[in-house]
Design a protein around this motif. Sequence first.
Motif, short mmCIF file in Angstrom:
data_model
loop_
_atom_site.label_atom_id
_atom_site.label_comp_id
_atom_site.label_asym_id
_atom_site.label_seq_id
_atom_site.Cartn_x
_atom_site.Cartn_y
_atom_site.Cartn_z
N MET A 46 14.76 15.58 -6.64
CA MET A 46 13.73 15.83 -5.63
C MET A 46 12.41 15.16 -6.02
N ALA A 47 12.02 15.31 -7.27
CA ALA A 47 10.78 14.68 -7.75
C ALA A 47 10.89 13.16 -7.63
N HIS A 48 12.03 12.63 -8.02
CA HIS A 48 12.22 11.18 -7.94
C HIS A 48 12.18 10.70 -6.49
N GLY A 49 12.77 11.45 -5.59
CA GLY A 49 12.75 11.08 -4.18
C GLY A 49 11.34 11.01 -3.62
N VAL A 50 10.54 12.00 -3.94
CA VAL A 50 9.14 12.02 -3.48
C VAL A 50 8.37 10.84 -4.09
N LEU A 51 8.56 10.60 -5.38
CA LEU A 51 7.87 9.50 -6.04
C LEU A 51 8.35 8.14 -5.51
N PHE A 52 9.62 8.03 -5.20
CA PHE A 52 10.16 6.79 -4.64
C PHE A 52 9.49 6.47 -3.30
N ILE A 53 9.39 7.47 -2.45
CA ILE A 53 8.74 7.28 -1.15
C ILE A 53 7.27 6.91 -1.34
N ALA A 54 6.59 7.58 -2.27
CA ALA A 54 5.18 7.27 -2.55
C ALA A 54 5.04 5.85 -3.08
N TYR A 55 5.99 5.41 -3.92
CA TYR A 55 5.96 4.05 -4.47
C TYR A 55 6.09 3.01 -3.35
N VAL A 56 7.08 3.21 -2.48
CA VAL A 56 7.30 2.25 -1.39
C VAL A 56 6.10 2.22 -0.45
N LEU A 57 5.60 3.39 -0.07
CA LEU A 57 4.43 3.43 0.82
C LEU A 57 3.20 2.81 0.15
N GLY A 58 3.00 3.12 -1.13
CA GLY A 58 1.87 2.54 -1.86
C GLY A 58 1.97 1.03 -1.94
N GLY A 59 3.18 0.53 -2.18
CA GLY A 59 3.38 -0.92 -2.21
C GLY A 59 3.09 -1.56 -0.87
N LEU A 60 3.55 -0.92 0.19
CA LEU A 60 3.31 -1.46 1.53
C LEU A 60 1.82 -1.45 1.88
N LEU A 61 1.11 -0.41 1.46
CA LEU A 61 -0.32 -0.34 1.74
C LEU A 61 -1.14 -1.36 0.96
N LEU A 62 -0.58 -1.86 -0.15
CA LEU A 62 -1.32 -2.83 -0.97
C LEU A 62 -1.02 -4.28 -0.62
N ILE A 63 -0.12 -4.51 0.33
CA ILE A 63 0.26 -5.89 0.67
C ILE A 63 -0.96 -6.72 1.06
N LYS A 64 -1.70 -6.24 2.01
CA LYS A 64 -2.84 -7.02 2.53
C LYS A 64 -3.98 -7.11 1.50
N PRO A 65 -4.44 -5.97 0.92
CA PRO A 65 -5.56 -6.09 -0.03
C PRO A 65 -5.24 -6.95 -1.26
N MET A 66 -3.97 -6.96 -1.69
CA MET A 66 -3.61 -7.74 -2.88
C MET A 66 -3.16 -9.15 -2.53
N ASN A 67 -3.02 -9.41 -1.21
CA ASN A 67 -2.60 -10.73 -0.74
C ASN A 67 -1.27 -11.17 -1.35
#
Length: 94
Positions: A46-67
Amino acid sequence: MSLEKQLRIFKWVSILEGISFLLLLFIAMPLKYIFEMPQMVQQVGMAHGVLFIAYVLGGLLLIKPMNWSLTQIGIILGCSVLPFGPFYVEKKYL
């Protein structure tokens, strides 16, 4: 939120996601299948699932600012399903 703060949060999520994946693979799964103790898989999973989703969302949110390029995005998101992958991303791209 500032880019610096977003990066700091994503680094922590990346590290924690990597640790949770390793715990799941090398501790919880053997406990479940070798010693018939499935409780750890439920909790760590369960912890890994939540962290996995947070990782993917965090990566997607950083696409534009990190170019990040499409190749970089593929590597970063692909590393989320590999043992030790998030640690590579944290060192190479952040």
